[in-house]
Design an enzyme around this catalytic site. Structure first.
Site, PDB file in Angstrom:
ATOM      1  N   ASP A 282       0.858  -1.181   0.000  1.00 13.58           N
ATOM      2  CA  ASP A 282       0.000   0.000   0.000  1.00 13.58           C
ATOM      3  C   ASP A 282       0.895   1.232   0.000  1.00 13.58           C
ATOM      4  OD1 ASP A 282      -1.706   2.129   0.597  1.00 13.58           O
ATOM      5  OD2 ASP A 282      -2.746   1.071   2.215  1.00 13.58           O
TER       6      ASP A 282
ATOM      7  N   SER B 281      -4.096  13.925 -13.681  1.00 12.06           N
ATOM      8  CA  SER B 281      -5.313  13.876 -14.489  1.00 12.06           C
ATOM      9  C   SER B 281      -5.590  15.287 -14.985  1.00 12.06           C
ATOM     10  CB  SER B 281      -6.468  13.398 -13.604  1.00 12.06           C
ATOM     11  OG  SER B 281      -7.708  13.765 -14.150  1.00 12.06           O
TER      12      SER B 281
ATOM     13  N   TYR C  76     -10.576  14.092  -5.703  1.00  8.94           N
ATOM     14  CA  TYR C  76      -9.665  13.571  -6.725  1.00  8.94           C
ATOM     15  C   TYR C  76      -8.953  14.717  -7.447  1.00  8.94           C
ATOM     16  CZ  TYR C  76      -8.132  11.011 -10.907  1.00  8.94           C
ATOM     17  OH  TYR C  76      -7.390  10.468 -11.923  1.00  8.94           O
TER      18      TYR C  76
ATOM     19  N   LYS D 197      -4.886  15.460  -7.475  1.00  9.80           N
ATOM     20  CA  LYS D 197      -4.105  15.451  -8.718  1.00  9.80           C
ATOM     21  C   LYS D 197      -3.364  16.768  -8.911  1.00  9.80           C
ATOM     22  CE  LYS D 197      -4.599  11.268  -9.631  1.00  9.80           C
ATOM     23  NZ  LYS D 197      -3.420  10.398  -9.649  1.00  9.80           N
TER      24      LYS D 197
END
Length: 187
Positions: A18, A96, A109, A113
């Site tokens: 992880d 992204s 998210y 990013k």
């Protein structure tokens, strides 16, 4: 003599590593270095996209996203540093298009990013005297398991092929440039 690169893969699903847990990242890299005597390149593709409004998202899901998407690349970078300094190697991360403009329903998210891009740019400067290159791939919408689980099946001709991203990634880790966000788009 022919140069042969070996690739080692790590993930929670594959072998229980992880990226959000520093000790697991350190152990994985140490094992590779002991087997190979060096590490030339480190590529971190780990990421989580939770498509949900911030107001309704459970804190545990927020923390998990930040842990994997931000702390994960920090852990990988910190653990990889001594090996990459030794080989004057390369670290590659992924972002992204959401990093340039936050998107509704995946604000966490998008924020993570943007953090990845800023980290990559900062590390490229911090590590330039050690001749470590640090770059970031920004792929257009690509058919990955994460994308399919969040957006369902989309027309193939609207998505970037994963092989295109792989070629751009190989070019980035073997290049001389650093601190770049490399946009990868459909041709």
């Amino acid at each position: 003599s022919e140069c042969v690169e070996k690739v080692y893969g790590f993930s929670r699903a594959m072998n229980g590593v992880d990226v959000g847990k520093m000790e697991e990242v350190e152990n994985a890299l140490r094992d590779v270095a002991e087997q190979e005597g060096k590490i030339d390149y480190v590529v971190n593709t780990a990421g989580i996209l939770v498509k949900e409004s911030l107001a309704s998202m459970e804190y545990e899901r927020i923390a998990n996203s930040v842990n994997v998407n931000v702390l994960g690349i920090i852990n990988v970078a910190k653990a990889a540093y001594p090996y990459l300094r030794q080989t004057q190697g390369s670290l590659l991360a992924y972002t992204s298009s959401s990093y340039t403009r936050g998107r509704m329903m995946y604000s966490v998210y998008s924020a993570t990013k943007a953090a990845v891009v800023n980290l990559v740019q900062a590390l490229a400067e911090e590590w330039s005297n050690d001749h470590i290159r640090v770059n970031c791939i920004n792929p257009e919408r690509t058919k990955t398991p994460m994308r399919v689980s969040n957006f369902g099946n989309e027309p193939e001709d609207t998505l970037l092929k994963s092989e295109t991203v792989a070629v751009a990634s190989l070019n980035a880790i073997t290049s001389d440039f650093t601190g770049e966000v490399i946009d990868v788009k459909r041709q």
